[in-house]
Design a protein around this motif. Sequence first.
Motif, short mmCIF file in Angstrom:
data_model
loop_
_atom_site.label_atom_id
_atom_site.label_comp_id
_atom_site.label_asym_id
_atom_site.label_seq_id
_atom_site.Cartn_x
_atom_site.Cartn_y
_atom_site.Cartn_z
N LEU A 243 0.83 -1.20 0.00
CA LEU A 243 0.00 0.00 0.00
C LEU A 243 0.86 1.25 0.00
CD1 LEU A 243 -2.48 -1.12 2.81
CD2 LEU A 243 -2.82 -1.35 0.35
N PRO B 180 -4.90 4.48 2.77
CA PRO B 180 -3.96 3.53 2.17
C PRO B 180 -4.45 3.11 0.78
CG PRO B 180 -4.41 2.96 4.45
CD PRO B 180 -5.39 4.03 4.09
N ARG C 12 1.00 4.61 1.65
CA ARG C 12 0.40 5.22 2.84
C ARG C 12 0.64 6.72 2.91
NH1 ARG C 12 -1.14 1.01 6.02
NH2 ARG C 12 -0.15 -1.00 5.58
#
Length: 339
Positions: free
Chosen positions: A32, A39, A34
């Motif tokens: 992911l 996310p 972030r």
Amino acid sequence: MLYGIAAATAALLLAAVLTALLRVPALRLGILDRRRQRPLPALGGLAVVAVTCLVAWVGEWTRVAPLGDGVGKLLVAAAVVAALGLVADVWRLRARVLVAGTAVAAACVVPYDETGVPGGALAVGWIVLASLAFKGLDHADGLAGTVGVVTAFGAGACAAAELMDGLAVLLSVLAAALTGFLMHNWHPARVGLGACGSLFTGFLLSSSVVFTRAGYAIEPSAAVVFCLGAVAAADAVLVVIARLLARRPLLRRRPDHLAHRLRRLGLTPQGSVVLLGAGSFASVLVGVLVHTGWTGGGAVSWVAGAVLLVVLVLLRIPVQPPRRGASTQVRGQLRVRNG
């Protein structure tokens, strides 16, 4: 010509499908991005890399659209940089590793016989800086993809003017693959480009410009190169100056990029990307016209002035860090959704 159209169409469709398919594995594996408020799955770039390499390899293997001297090696080096970016997406590599890996790949593809050793060294530095600057554009939904598509068409036009048909087809395939990816990355994005896709795109675009300008004098080449990467350059310069003035670490992520500051002026996420995309189109158009001789180098000064003006104006826009309570609330909402 017909193969180029067919290849671009196939790349667009394949990238759109593969990007959608890779979203679920990215979520399950925790790959992911972030940096966003939420996310975001970061395997969209892998789809762009895979499709671009596959379509280009088919053209080379069938000899319908051979890449030409040095272009195949360029694509391999870009794929290696993409692999390094994928590792960074999964395990969070240090920035110095990305810089070193990109520099080694760039040093392997620069045509020193045409640029000379001093010019080749400058080309390596440009490719590294441009790749990292393009990675920085992946801070807003749709921005890196939009600028990448515009720049790929501009670099492809320069390659076509130099009769580098294989390179021109490769860049059209890249533009099409990024367009397919953008179907899922436009705000609100469902998947991100990640370091894998952003480094691959930045490396391939900057290296292609070096190929098309090899053999030309350094000064006009630098002008064309600057125009083709003006938006990425403006973003990088803005971030570096802002963080130096604030005495903050250069590599620490903050919402202080171009699109972040434009949104604080009241623009919507889509509006900021459209504005920056239009700016990229204008600067790339100037670069293509200068490369082909349709206009003189004086037009580059207008692009440089616009970049300087944008940086100076946006430096005055305050950037506030996210409130602690707001970030805690977002994390709580994510736990509720996952639970």
